[in-house]
Write a protein that holds these residues in place. Sequence first.
Motif, short mmCIF file in Angstrom:
data_model
loop_
_atom_site.label_atom_id
_atom_site.label_comp_id
_atom_site.label_asym_id
_atom_site.label_seq_id
_atom_site.Cartn_x
_atom_site.Cartn_y
_atom_site.Cartn_z
N ARG A 157 0.84 -1.22 0.00
CA ARG A 157 0.00 0.00 0.00
C ARG A 157 0.86 1.25 0.00
N LEU A 158 1.93 1.26 0.80
CA LEU A 158 2.77 2.45 0.89
C LEU A 158 3.49 2.72 -0.43
N VAL A 159 4.00 1.68 -1.06
CA VAL A 159 4.70 1.86 -2.34
C VAL A 159 3.76 2.41 -3.39
N VAL A 160 2.57 1.84 -3.50
CA VAL A 160 1.61 2.32 -4.49
C VAL A 160 1.22 3.77 -4.21
N MET A 161 0.99 4.10 -2.93
CA MET A 161 0.63 5.48 -2.59
C MET A 161 1.76 6.45 -2.95
N ALA A 162 3.00 6.07 -2.63
CA ALA A 162 4.13 6.94 -2.95
C ALA A 162 4.29 7.11 -4.45
N GLU A 163 4.05 6.04 -5.22
CA GLU A 163 4.16 6.14 -6.67
C GLU A 163 3.06 7.01 -7.25
N VAL A 164 1.88 6.97 -6.67
CA VAL A 164 0.79 7.84 -7.14
C VAL A 164 1.17 9.30 -6.95
N LEU A 165 1.80 9.60 -5.81
CA LEU A 165 2.10 10.99 -5.48
C LEU A 165 3.37 11.50 -6.16
N GLY A 166 4.33 10.60 -6.42
CA GLY A 166 5.57 11.12 -6.96
C GLY A 166 6.52 10.09 -7.49
N ALA A 167 6.19 9.43 -8.60
CA ALA A 167 7.11 8.50 -9.24
C ALA A 167 6.93 8.59 -10.75
N GLU A 168 7.95 8.17 -11.46
CA GLU A 168 7.94 8.26 -12.91
C GLU A 168 7.59 6.93 -13.57
N ASN A 169 7.39 5.89 -12.78
CA ASN A 169 6.93 4.59 -13.28
C ASN A 169 6.39 3.80 -12.09
N GLY A 170 5.92 2.59 -12.35
CA GLY A 170 5.36 1.77 -11.29
C GLY A 170 3.85 1.68 -11.37
N VAL A 171 3.30 0.82 -10.51
CA VAL A 171 1.85 0.61 -10.50
C VAL A 171 1.12 1.88 -10.10
N GLY A 172 1.62 2.57 -9.08
CA GLY A 172 0.97 3.81 -8.66
C GLY A 172 0.98 4.87 -9.75
N TYR A 173 2.08 4.94 -10.50
CA TYR A 173 2.16 5.86 -11.64
C TYR A 173 1.11 5.51 -12.69
N ALA A 174 0.95 4.20 -12.96
CA ALA A 174 -0.07 3.76 -13.92
C ALA A 174 -1.47 4.07 -13.42
N LEU A 175 -1.70 3.91 -12.12
CA LEU A 175 -3.00 4.27 -11.54
C LEU A 175 -3.28 5.76 -11.72
N ALA A 176 -2.27 6.58 -11.47
CA ALA A 176 -2.45 8.03 -11.62
C ALA A 176 -2.75 8.39 -13.07
N ASN A 177 -2.09 7.73 -14.02
CA ASN A 177 -2.37 7.99 -15.43
C ASN A 177 -3.78 7.58 -15.81
N ALA A 178 -4.22 6.41 -15.33
CA ALA A 178 -5.58 5.96 -15.62
C ALA A 178 -6.61 6.92 -15.03
N ARG A 179 -6.32 7.44 -13.85
CA ARG A 179 -7.25 8.40 -13.24
C ARG A 179 -7.30 9.69 -14.04
N SER A 180 -6.14 10.17 -14.50
CA SER A 180 -6.11 11.44 -15.22
C SER A 180 -6.81 11.36 -16.58
N THR A 181 -6.83 10.17 -17.18
CA THR A 181 -7.51 9.99 -18.47
C THR A 181 -8.93 9.44 -18.31
N PHE A 182 -9.39 9.31 -17.07
CA PHE A 182 -10.73 8.78 -16.77
C PHE A 182 -10.93 7.37 -17.35
N ASP A 183 -9.84 6.59 -17.40
CA ASP A 183 -9.94 5.20 -17.84
C ASP A 183 -10.21 4.34 -16.61
N THR A 184 -11.46 4.36 -16.17
CA THR A 184 -11.79 3.68 -14.91
C THR A 184 -11.68 2.17 -15.03
N ALA A 185 -11.87 1.62 -16.22
CA ALA A 185 -11.72 0.17 -16.38
C ALA A 185 -10.28 -0.26 -16.09
N GLU A 186 -9.31 0.47 -16.64
CA GLU A 186 -7.90 0.15 -16.37
C GLU A 186 -7.56 0.42 -14.91
#
Length: 239
Positions: free
Chosen positions: A174-203
């Motif tokens: 959980r901590l790694v994903v949260m940190a990647e959402v807030l400030g990483a250039e790759n990783g699962v959290g980064y992919a989650l942030a990208n999906a959120r920004s493009t409103f791709d809720t399925a992904e």
Amino acid sequence: MALLLAWHVTARQLGPLLMATPWEALSAIGPLVRSPQFLANAGASLGRIAVGVCAGACIGFVLGILAGHSARLRGLIEPLRWLLMAMPPVVVVVLAMLWFGLGSSMVVFMTTLMMAPGMYVNTVKGMLHVDRKLVEMTHVYRYGPWLRLRHLYLPALSAPLLAALLIATCGGVRLVVMAEVLGAENGVGYALANARSTFDTAELFAWVLLILGFVAFLEFVFLQPLQRRVGRWMEPSHA
């Protein structure tokens, strides 16, 4: 089933821009896994989880062993332990971003810092509950530090350390994903942030399902069976 039904009804009420249905999320897993970015993002997150959790567990274990032998050191570490356990993880993420910038160093530092206190607390409590007579016996037989650790402390600490490792591993994901959402250039959290920004809720929900599956695999396939095996080993045998 009730949870899936509630998810489906809520998704229908909110619409596809805000929440995908369970079927849409499941259908998105296949294309997501086959995409060229999947292995790169998943591999980056797995590496950070492994390094951060292992480093935090080792630091907490070593400090716990030392503090279990020294009340003075325990008194020095206790305020720092309390501060780290009381501090919200998002504050640590923001500070780590200032110190390390974006990327793996920030994520690993934050994960290590937040994982160490839990392992430390369990190690110290286990050390303080070791039978003093057994400790005195190891001194009588002139056990060195390594023999004392291997034959006395590690068997006594196995149960609390495995419980702490279970909590640390699941919390580390959980901590790694949260940190990647807030400030990483790759990783699962980064992919989650990208999906959120493009409103791709399925992904986005497909990633959530994959994360839940990974945590379930770690807990129910690896860590819990290991705990049960250690528990059976520690039970007194009956003739």
